[in-house]
Design an enzyme around this catalytic site. Structure first.
Site, mmCIF file in Angstrom:
data_model
loop_
_atom_site.group_PDB
_atom_site.id
_atom_site.type_symbol
_atom_site.label_atom_id
_atom_site.label_comp_id
_atom_site.label_asym_id
_atom_site.label_seq_id
_atom_site.Cartn_x
_atom_site.Cartn_y
_atom_site.Cartn_z
ATOM 1 N N ASP A 100 0.860 -1.176 0.000
ATOM 2 C CA ASP A 100 0.000 0.000 0.000
ATOM 3 C C ASP A 100 0.902 1.234 0.000
ATOM 4 O O ASP A 100 1.979 1.233 0.615
ATOM 5 C CB ASP A 100 -0.924 0.028 1.217
ATOM 6 C CG ASP A 100 -1.945 1.156 1.128
ATOM 7 O OD1 ASP A 100 -2.968 0.974 0.439
ATOM 8 O OD2 ASP A 100 -1.697 2.221 1.724
ATOM 9 N N GLU B 32 1.051 5.709 0.175
ATOM 10 C CA GLU B 32 0.435 7.005 0.391
ATOM 11 C C GLU B 32 1.188 7.995 -0.494
ATOM 12 O O GLU B 32 2.386 7.829 -0.757
ATOM 13 C CB GLU B 32 0.501 7.427 1.861
ATOM 14 C CG GLU B 32 -0.144 6.444 2.832
ATOM 15 C CD GLU B 32 -1.616 6.180 2.540
ATOM 16 O OE1 GLU B 32 -2.287 7.097 1.979
ATOM 17 O OE2 GLU B 32 -2.096 5.078 2.841
ATOM 18 N N HIS C 67 -5.451 4.858 6.345
ATOM 19 C CA HIS C 67 -4.692 5.635 5.355
ATOM 20 C C HIS C 67 -3.227 5.794 5.731
ATOM 21 O O HIS C 67 -2.575 6.757 5.305
ATOM 22 C CB HIS C 67 -5.339 7.017 5.136
ATOM 23 C CG HIS C 67 -6.697 6.932 4.519
ATOM 24 N ND1 HIS C 67 -6.918 6.534 3.227
ATOM 25 C CD2 HIS C 67 -7.920 7.175 5.056
ATOM 26 C CE1 HIS C 67 -8.222 6.549 2.969
ATOM 27 N NE2 HIS C 67 -8.858 6.931 4.068
ATOM 28 N N ASP D 181 -2.771 -0.203 6.336
ATOM 29 C CA ASP D 181 -3.673 -0.609 5.251
ATOM 30 C C ASP D 181 -3.204 -1.907 4.602
ATOM 31 O O ASP D 181 -4.021 -2.744 4.193
ATOM 32 C CB ASP D 181 -3.750 0.491 4.189
ATOM 33 C CG ASP D 181 -4.561 1.700 4.666
ATOM 34 O OD1 ASP D 181 -4.963 1.703 5.844
ATOM 35 O OD2 ASP D 181 -4.768 2.643 3.875
#
Length: 591
Positions: free
Chosen positions: A24, A26, A165, A170
Site C-alpha cells: 500500500d 500514500e 490511510h 492498510d
C-alpha cells in the site's frame, strides 16, 4: 505401469506455496506523473503466515497538501529526514523480489510504483499482480457490504488491523481481506495461483469442477473434441498445445458465452495429436464436416458453396449452380453464399452485355427492356447474330479464366462514369460486386492447378529444426511428416510418398477434398519459405488473370471511394467535386 508425476506447470502453483507481498502507498495526490510517494508499506505472506514487513516514509521533494496531511496524518516535518524515492524504491524492490504483488485497487499503487521506476531509471521487474478490489467485486455482495472499499471489506472479514490511510496499517488489513477472499474461492474449486488470477464469477463452479477433463491431455499440437455423455461431438478445436488450450475453457480466459453451455454438457475430451499445425487445421475441418458439432460455427456448411456458371448453350448466359459438372460450361467459385455469387453475376452484367433471360432463343421473341436500354444485344429478336454474341461471350470467358485486364479497364470506366454523375452509392455497389467477381474468379484460377495435380510434395523449415514435409494429391492432404534435424530430408520424402493416403483421381466435376481444405493447403503453399520438392502436374495461373486484377484493384478502388467521400453508414461528405477529380486520377494510376 510406471506412475508419472505431474509437474507444477501441469497443476499450477498451489496458493499455499505462493509468496505474496501486499503493498500500500500514500502519496501527495492522485497523479503518478505529477505527485510523489510519501509512504510505502508492505507485508510478505505465504501459506497464511507473515514472513516480514516493510515500511518507510518517503520524502516526496514537494510540499504535502494540507488535505492529504489531514487524511493520512503524514506532514512535511515527518518526511523531512526520510529517504528520497531513489533510495526507498530499490529497497522495496529487494523486499518484494520473486513475489506476487497484491494491492487494493492495484492500478493506483502500480501506477506510482512504475512511475518511480521510470524516475529512478530502474527496470520494472514485471511482477504478477492480484487486485483484491477486483476479486471482492465478484465475491462480496452488497448485502454484506455497502461498497468494496478497504474499510468496508476489513469489517466483513474481521481484519485485525483497521485501515487508517497509513501504508503499513492498510497493507496489514489487505492481508486479512486477501485471506478471506482466498477462502471463499477455495470453496468454489480455485486452488492455484493461475486459477485465482483468472477468476471471474462468470465461470460457474460447475464449469471449474470439470477442469479435470484436461488432465490426461497431451502438451502437443493437434485437435481436441469435446463430447457429451452419449459420445456425441459438441465442439472441435485446434491448438499448438492441446492441454493448455482445453484448460482455458474452465477459466475466465474463455470469453464466448456459448462455451459455458458446451462445457456444462461435456463429459470427455478426445485429443488427436498431429505432426504439424497444417495437419491440425485440415483434421479440424474434416471432423467438423463429419460431425456437424452444435457449438461450432465455422466450416459447418462447407458443402453448401455455390458456383457461377457460364452455360454452354447456343447463346450462353450466367447461372448460379451448386455443382461443377464435366461439360462445356465455364465456372468460377466457389462462393460462400448465393448472395455473393449473385453479386458476381451482377458485376459481369454491369460491363458485359450478356443476355439475362432464361428462355430458349429462337430469334422471334420481342425485345426486353434491357435491349431498349442498350444493356443487351437482343439475340432473342435476331438483332444480334450468333457470331456477334460469341464475341461478348469471349469477354466473359476472359474474365473467368483468362486475361481479365480488359474487363478491369471496363470496370474502371464504369466507376468513373458513375463518379462523374455523382452517383456515389451506385459506384460503391458496383465496386462491391466487381470485387466479388474477381475474388471468385481468382479462387478458381488458384485452386485449379492444385486440384488437378496428381501429387505435390512441399517442404518448409520446421521451427524446431528439420523440415515440415507435406504431400498433397488432387487438392487433398494425403500425408505430412517432420524430418529430424540433421537428417537427409529426401529419405523422409520418399517414405512420405510411399505411406501417404492413396487419393484416386476425382471423376468429372468432382473434387477429392472440400474446397476449404484445398484453400488451407494453398495458403500454406503460398507462405514464405515453402519450397515445392516434387510436382506431378502443372503450377500456373494466367498472366493478367483475376488474381492479379484483385491484388491491383482491391486497395486502389477502396481508397478511391474513400477519397470521394462515400461512407455507407455516414452518407456523403461535402467534398464531392474535389473527390470526383481525385478518384479519376487514382483509378488511372491503379491501371
Amino acid at each position: 505401469m510406471q506412475a508419472i508425476q505431474a509437474t507444477f506447470d501441469d497443476l499450477g502453483t498451489r496458493l499455499a506455496d505462493v509468496t505474496f507481498v501486499v503493498v500500500d502507498l500514500e502519496s501527495t495526490g492522485g497523479s503518478p506523473e505529477q505527485c510523489g510517494i510519501t509512504e510505502i508499506g508492505a507485508v510478505k505472506v505465504r501459506g497464511g503466515e507473515v514472513l516480514g514487513e516493510f515500511q518507510t516514509l518517503v520524502n516526496p521533494a514537494e510540499p504535502i497538501p494540507a488535505f492529504i496531511s489531514v487524511l493520512t496524518g503524514i506532514t512535511d516535518s515527518m518526511v523531512a529526514d526520510a529517504p528520497r524515492i531513489e533510495s526507498a524504491f530499490p529497497a522495496f524492490l529487494e523486499f518484494a523480489a520473486g513475489s506476487v504483488l497484491v494491492a487494493h485497487n492495484a492500478g493506483f499503487d502500480l501506477s506510482f510504483l512504475k512511475s518511480a521506476a521510470r524516475r529512478t531509471g530502474t527496470p520494472w521487474p514485471g511482477f504478477e499482480v492480484l487486485d483484491t478490489l477486483t476479486l471482492a467485486r465478484q465475491l462480496v455482495t452488497h448485502d454484506e457490504a455497502p461498497n468494496h472499499k478497504l474499510s468496508s471489506l476489513a469489517r466483513v472479514f474481521a481484519a485485525r488491523t483497521t485501515p487508517d490511510h497509513r501504508a503499513l496499517h492498510d497493507a496489514r488489513a489487505t492481508v486479512d481481506v486477501l485471506h478471506g477472499l482466498i477462502e471463499r474461492v477455495g470453496n468454489l474449486g480455485v486452488h492455484t495461483l493461475e486459477e485465482l488470477a483468472s477468476y471471474t464469477s462468470r465461470v460457474t463452479p460447475a464449469q471449474r469442477r470439470k477442469r479435470f477433463l484436461a488432465d490426461p491431455l497431451p502438451h502437443a499440437p493437434g485437435v481436441y473434441l469435446f463430447k457429451d455423455g452419449e459420445g456425441r461431438v459438441l465442439y472441435v478445436g485446434t491448438s499448438r498445445d492441446i492441454r493448455s488450450r482445453v484448460r482455458t475453457y474452465f477459466t475466465a480466459s474463455e470469453q464466448r458465452s456459448r462455451m459455458a453451455d458446451m462445457v456444462r454438457l461435456a463429459h470427455a475430451v478426445t485429443p488427436v495429436v498431429c505432426q504439424t499445425s497444417l495437419e491440425a487445421q485440415v483434421r479440424e475441418l474434416r471432423l467438423i464436416d463429419e460431425h456437424k458439432p452444435r457449438f461450432n460455427r465455422r466450416s459447418k456448411n462447407a458443402r453448401r458453396a455455390v458456383w457461377v456458371k457460364l452455360t454452354s448453350d447456343r447463346f450462353p448466359r450466367l447461372s448460379i449452380v451448386r455443382r461443377v459438372r464435366d461439360d462445356a460450361g465455364h465456372y468460377i467459385g466457389p462462393f460462400r453464399s448465393r448472395l455473393s455469387a449473385q453479386a458476381a453475376v451482377d458485376a459481369v452484367h454491369e460491363i458485359v452485355p450478356l443476355r439475362r433471360c432464361t428462355q430458349r432463343i429462337t430469334g422471334r421473341e420481342s425485345a426486353c427492356a434491357l435491349a431498349e436500354l442498350g444493356r443487351c444485344g437482343s439475340p432473342c429478336t435476331g438483332a444480334q447474330s450468333e457470331a456477334d454474341y460469341d464475341r461478348v461471350v469471349a469477354e466473359c470467358r476472359a474474365l473467368f479464366s483468362g486475361d481479365a485486364r480488359a474487363g478491369g479497364d471496363r470496370f474502371r470506366a464504369r466507376l468513373e462514369e458513375l463518379a462523374a454523375q455523382e452517383r456515389f452509392e451506385d459506384a460503391a455497389l458496383v465496386r462491391d460486386r466487381f470485387l466479388q467477381l474477381v475474388r471468385g474468379a481468382a479462387r478458381s484460377q488458384r485452386l485449379a492447378p492444385l486440384t488437378k495435380a496428381a501429387e505435390l510434395v512441399a517442404a518448409r523449415r520446421h521451427e524446431a529444426g528439420g523440415w515440415e514435409l507435406v504431400c498433397i494429391r488432387y487438392g487433398r492432404l494425403a500425408g505430412t511428416v517432420v524430418s529430424p534435424r540433421g537428417a537427409d530430408p529426401m529419405i523422409h520424402v520418399r517414405n512420405l510418398q510411399a505411406t501417404a493416403e492413396v487419393v484416386p483421381a476425382p471423376g468429372a466435376g468432382a473434387m477429392a477434398a472440400l474446397t476449404e481444405e484445398t484453400e488451407i493447403l494453398l495458403r500454406w503453399l503460398e507462405t514464405p519459405g515453402v519450397r515445392i520438392v516434387e510436382l506431378d502436374g502443372s503450377w500456373t495461373c494466367p498472366i493478367g488473370g483475376a488474381g492479379a486484377l484483385r491484388r491491383e484493384l482491391e486497395p486502389a478502388v477502396t481508397a478511391a471511394l474513400e477519397v470521394i467521400g462515400f461512407d455507407r453508414d455516414a452518407g456523403l461528405d461535402a467534398g464531392r467535386d474535389a473527390g470526383r477529380t481525385r478518384v479519376r486520377g487514382r483509378l488511372r494510376r491503379a491501371g
